[in-house]
Scaffold this active site. Structure first.
Site, PDB file in Angstrom:
ATOM      1  N   MET A   1       0.833  -0.977  -0.047  1.00 35.32           N
ATOM      2  CA  MET A   1      -0.222  -0.027  -0.011  1.00 35.32           C
ATOM      3  C   MET A   1       0.739   1.145  -0.095  1.00 35.32           C
ATOM      4  SD  MET A   1      -3.130  -0.463   1.625  1.00 35.32           S
ATOM      5  CE  MET A   1      -3.627  -1.173   1.243  1.00 35.32           C
ATOM      6  N   ARG A 128      -1.831  -6.641   0.405  1.00 28.19           N
ATOM      7  CA  ARG A 128      -0.345  -6.794   1.421  1.00 28.19           C
ATOM      8  C   ARG A 128      -0.445  -6.177   2.726  1.00 28.19           C
ATOM      9  NH1 ARG A 128       3.788  -9.383   0.732  1.00 28.19           N
ATOM     10  NH2 ARG A 128       3.289  -9.278  -1.582  1.00 28.19           N
ATOM     11  N   HIS A 370       3.023  -4.627  -5.731  1.00 26.76           N
ATOM     12  CA  HIS A 370       3.056  -5.338  -4.232  1.00 26.76           C
ATOM     13  C   HIS A 370       2.037  -5.067  -3.373  1.00 26.76           C
ATOM     14  CE1 HIS A 370       5.962  -6.242  -0.789  1.00 26.76           C
ATOM     15  NE2 HIS A 370       5.891  -7.202  -1.489  1.00 26.76           N
ATOM     16  N   CYS A 371       1.623  -3.741  -3.368  1.00 31.17           N
ATOM     17  CA  CYS A 371       0.447  -3.459  -2.470  1.00 31.17           C
ATOM     18  C   CYS A 371      -0.730  -4.179  -2.483  1.00 31.17           C
ATOM     19  CB  CYS A 371       0.042  -1.903  -2.647  1.00 31.17           C
ATOM     20  SG  CYS A 371       1.462  -0.835  -2.529  1.00 31.17           S
ATOM     21  N   VAL A 372      -1.065  -4.800  -3.535  1.00 28.01           N
ATOM     22  CA  VAL A 372      -2.412  -5.551  -3.534  1.00 28.01           C
ATOM     23  C   VAL A 372      -2.179  -6.920  -3.774  1.00 28.01           C
ATOM     24  CG1 VAL A 372      -3.266  -3.605  -5.022  1.00 28.01           C
ATOM     25  CG2 VAL A 372      -2.399  -5.113  -6.308  1.00 28.01           C
TER      26      VAL A 372
END
Length: 379
Positions: A1, A128, A370-372
């Protein structure tokens, strides 16, 4: 995020969906603001979070469907989430958690290669931060730790997201333990061999961990991740919803090896200065085993040359996701920087395919690939 090094203006206010704070913060309440649940059991020294390049059983994701959170942006963000899911699914299984009322749309956009389940409700797409952190013991054992997600300090509604980690652990059928801190997966990077890195702005923060000292947080983080050392960066307080997550700026590649996304020379906002300090700090640091850090640079794009003109846009190549046999990264329209980032990632991961995706709609919410995503490693 993250979020982070992407800042175009130091005074831009909250990004990572900064526009949603007014609509979501009131509903967030005070959940998990001051008291943590008791730990289910002690596992320090037994399980640890592996470095992210290990083989995965599957990737977990979440389907956004809130028009209050994604006002005027939802369809584009859903399209980007579906693109990420379909791309990863060519390399490993993907499970998408969707609310019952939106599962059909998720299946339609994601296609048959992505498994969509409606038994784990979600508020938003940032798996994440909301999902469980999987740990292995090196002997075929797998368990999970939850970081007690509280909407990045009660900035967004999170009644459902606060339960995602525990519910995924139950779905997989593995032990779930609550960490003795409040945080998010994007706030902590691990090398799988005892060393962590994180920003003080995100974790040593009264909106997550009131009354906890840095030393107390180190102890809780190391116990949760099976580590023994934390490399701290100062970070940036209050200018994005995450308070500057580490995973859009600095990443571990392997024990003793890391990279930092560097801003262009002309950038001098708070996030650019923070990135340069992170590089300097890492370069002078050692691992938990006393090894000097080998720190590589990943050049970020020029914000004057990318496609998006959104002031909260996250243009982070460092926010890539490792899946089986591939690196899933973003590209932003600065062709020279995009190609240079691809070349750098290919050099770092010579045995993996490099996939660069246009996820500009997701980037306007301050997040990246990477956040999701959240990996479930092979035990």
């Amino acid at each position: 995020m993250n979020e982070h090094t992407a800042g175009r203006h130091a005074s831009r206010g909250l990004n990572r969906r900064g526009f949603l704070v007014a609509t979501g913060a009131a509903a967030a309440g005070a959940a998990l603001a001051t008291t943590l649940p008791e730990k289910a059991r002690a596992v320090a020294g037994t399980f640890r979070v592996p470095v992210e390049d290990v083989r995965h059983t599957r990737t977990w994701m979440a389907w956004p469907d809130s028009t209050a959170i994604w006002s005027g942006k939802l369809s584009g963000v859903q399209a980007d989430i579906a693109l990420i899911a379909r791309t990863i699914a060519t390399y490993e299984p993907v499970v998408m958690c969707a609310n019952p009322g939106s599962a059909a749309r998720a299946r339609s956009l994601c296609g048959s290669t992505v498994t969509v389940i409606s038994s784990i409700p979600v508020d938003d797409c940032w798996m994440r931060d909301t999902g469980p952190v999987f740990r292995t013991d090196g002997y075929g054992g797998l368990d999970t730790v939850g970081l007690n997600f509280n909407g990045w300090g009660n900035k967004q509604t999170h009644d459902r997201d606060a339960l995602v980690a525990e519910r995924i652990a139950a779905h997989v059928g593995v032990q779930f333990t609550r960490a003795d801190l409040i945080g998010e997966g994007g706030a902590i990077e691990q090398d799988g061999a005892g060393t962590l890195m994180a920003t003080r702005s995100s974790l040593v923060n009264r909106n997550r961990n009131p009354g906890m000292s840095e030393r107390q947080l180190e102890t809780a983080m190391c116990e949760a991740y099976g580590a023994s050392k934390v490399i701290w960066f100062d970070g940036v307080y209050g200018q994005d919803i995450t308070d500057d997550h580490v995973d859009a700026t600095s990443r571990f590649l392997a024990p003793g090896e890391a990279l930092v996304q560097m801003p262009v020379a002309a950038d001098d906002d708070a996030f650019a200065r923070d990135a340069r300090r992170q590089y300097s700090t890492l370069s002078a640091s050692t691992t938990a085993k006393g090894r000097a850090m080998d720190v590589m640079r990943l050049q970020g794009p020029d914000y004057n040359r990318i496609r998006s003109t959104n002031r909260d846009f996250l243009a982070s190549y460092a926010n890539f996701y490792l899946c089986n046999d591939a690196v899933i990264s973003a590209q932003f329209g600065d062709r020279r920087a995009d190609e240079a980032a691809r070349a750098t990632l290919q050099r770092l991961y010579p045995d993996r395919y490099i996939e660069q995706l246009n996820i500009d709609r997701l980037g306007t919410g301050g997040g990246g690939i990477h956040c999701v995503t959240q990996q479930q490693p092979v035990a």
